[in-house]
Design a protein around this motif. Structure first.
Motif, PDB file in Angstrom:
ATOM      1  N   UNK A   1      65.403  45.335  30.764  1.00 35.23           N
ATOM      2  CA  UNK A   1      64.351  44.639  29.991  1.00 35.23           C
ATOM      3  C   UNK A   1      64.519  43.126  30.065  1.00 35.23           C
ATOM      4  N   UNK A   2      65.181  42.627  31.130  1.00 33.39           N
ATOM      5  CA  UNK A   2      65.471  41.186  31.147  1.00 33.39           C
ATOM      6  C   UNK A   2      64.228  40.336  31.385  1.00 33.39           C
ATOM      7  N   UNK A   3      63.213  40.885  32.078  1.00 30.22           N
ATOM      8  CA  UNK A   3      62.011  40.067  32.326  1.00 30.22           C
ATOM      9  C   UNK A   3      61.287  39.742  31.009  1.00 30.22           C
ATOM     10  N   UNK A   4      61.029  40.765  30.200  1.00 29.01           N
ATOM     11  CA  UNK A   4      60.317  40.505  28.931  1.00 29.01           C
ATOM     12  C   UNK A   4      61.189  39.679  27.990  1.00 29.01           C
ATOM     13  N   UNK A   5      62.498  39.833  28.115  1.00 31.12           N
ATOM     14  CA  UNK A   5      63.387  39.035  27.279  1.00 31.12           C
ATOM     15  C   UNK A   5      63.328  37.565  27.688  1.00 31.12           C
ATOM     16  N   UNK A   6      63.446  37.296  28.994  1.00 31.26           N
ATOM     17  CA  UNK A   6      63.465  35.899  29.466  1.00 31.26           C
ATOM     18  C   UNK A   6      62.104  35.241  29.342  1.00 31.26           C
ATOM     19  N   UNK A   7      61.040  35.969  29.743  1.00 32.87           N
ATOM     20  CA  UNK A   7      59.714  35.328  29.793  1.00 32.87           C
ATOM     21  C   UNK A   7      59.028  35.279  28.442  1.00 32.87           C
ATOM     22  N   UNK A   8      59.234  36.317  27.609  1.00 32.11           N
ATOM     23  CA  UNK A   8      58.483  36.368  26.354  1.00 32.11           C
ATOM     24  C   UNK A   8      59.384  36.352  25.119  1.00 32.11           C
TER      25      UNK A   8
END
Ligand code: NAD
Ligand code: TYD
Length: 351
Positions: free
Chosen positions: A300-307
């Motif tokens: 889930x690193x994309x939603x964590x980093x981007x949002x």
């Protein structure tokens, strides 16, 4: 003042009802239209606290009914669609795959067609948000995580139908320029989940001192996310996610089924004042599910980093809240487990 009208499909179901409640309460400036066919999985009791609010409308209808859906889009001219309606249970997809193809694939296409019909010459500011599952990626071995670029490799009729619908959403984006976003989430748990999925089914069986049917050896692994954290992720992706992107959403919380079931038994024994290890005695290993995916786990690193999203509750807290909800909502549980549920249960578990 109402600034936009949003169609949420499947809003009487488990995740959908939490999403509808969040949107109706948080955004009085949005008119939320909840479209749901009220299948066995849909329940208006899930929405009683918001049913009289002025920015909320419930419509009973089937997403596969082309005439009905066309008239509905003409009437409301939805600015956005958040699409959750689906047949959602793997075991049912094994016994009735066509129902899954119809609702999940054809139903999604009927919505896409109508959204395109209304907006294709003026897409600006519109969005089709499709809610999907991590199961489209197939099964992991003992290691690794699903990322947004993992190839699709679905194994069950349920995941194949969801994968297909994801592809159609993308295709409408590529071919017709439709602004869309997709999220693929791991297993949800929490209040209002129909007791056919692992956690609520086992909670109900523990309350009633019935066997806990663990498929195979119980060493299958899932990544569990509390439903309100999923609803918050959906809100964030709807507001801030980029068009044409996929976001993976997961609990960063992997459990082998057997370990999860033992934890559930222990928490419930304590809450119900039963002897230690009493409910673990109900565990029964039964015939495995055909095509059973070994392991799901989300990066889930994309939603964590981007949002900036991350789960807000630990599994211990979430499970405890979930058990409390079922114990305090006996009427809800009794209502959904009467009638047709008994037939389903006998067919599924008493073979
Ligand atoms: P659910 O089965 O609890 O609810 C589905 C809802 O859709 C019900 O209210 C049902 O009445 C409605 N519905 C079904 N067929 C319909 C039709 N033809 N027309 C209109 N409404 C119809 O499902 P859920 O667990 O809340 O899942 C919601 C969405 O999230 C699904 O798209 C599912 O694939 C996805 N998802 C679920 C999970 C999970 O763990 N439950 C995880 C990831 C993604
Ligand atoms: P489920 O809640 O049906 O979700 P999914 O299949 O979409 O992951 O099942 C979660 C896990 O629990 C899965 O590995 C199958 C297993 N399971 C059982 O062992 N017994 C049961 O009665 C059910 C419903 C599920």
């Amino acid at each position: 003042m109402i600034i936009k009208t949003i169609l949420i499909t499947g809003g009487a179901g488990f995740i959908g009802s939490h999403v509808v409640k969040l949107f109706v309460n948080k955004y009085p400036e949005y008119h939320i239209v909840n479209l749901d066919a009220l299948t066995y999985a849909g329940n208006l009791e899930n929405l009683s606290e918001i049913e009289s609010l002025v920015n909320y409308t419930f419509v009973k209808g089937d997403i596969t009914d082309e005439t009905f859906i066309s008239n509905l889009f003409d009437k409301f001219k939805f600015d956005d669609v958040i699409h959750l309606a689906a047949e959602s249970h793997v075991d049912r997809s094994i016994s009735d795959p066509l129902a899954f193809a119809k609702t999940n694939i054809l139903g999604t296409m009927v919505l896409l067609q109508n959204f395109k019909r209304i907006w294709s010459d003026k897409w600006q500011g519109k969005r089709f948000y499709h809610i999907s599952t991590d199961e489209v990626y197939g099964s992991l071995g003992e290691t690794g995580l699903f990322t947004e670029t993992t190839s699709y490799d679905p194994n069950s009729p349920y995941s194949a139908s969801k994968a297909s619908s994801d592809h159609f959403v993308r295709a409408y984006g590529e071919t017709y320029g439709m602004p869309y976003v997709i999220s693929n989430c791991s297993n949800n748990y929490g209040p209002n989940q129909f007791p056919e999925k692992l956690i609520p089914l086992f909670i109900n069986n523990i309350i009633n001192k019935k066997n806990l049917p663990v498929y195979g050896d119980g060493n299958y692994t899932r990544d569990w996310l509390y439903v309100l954290d999923h609803a918050k992720a959906i809100d964030l992706i709807f507001q801030k996610g980029k068009n044409s992107e996929t976001y993976n959403v997961g609990g960063i919380n992997e459990w082998k089924n057997i370990d999860l079931v033992k934890l559930l038994c222990d928490q419930m024994d304590e809450k119900l004042g039963r002897n230690k290890l009493e409910s673990q005695g109900l565990i029964t290993f039964v015939k495995d599910r055909p095509g059973h995916d070994l392991r799901y786990a989300i990066d889930a690193s994309k939603i964590n980093k981007e949002l900036g999203w991350e789960p807000s509750v630990t599994f211990n807290e979430g499970l405890s809240k979930t058990i409390d909800w079922y114990l305090n909502n006996e009427k809800w549980l009794n209502q959904v487990t009467s009638g047709a549920y008994k037939e389903y249960y006998n067919k599924q578990y008493k073979k």
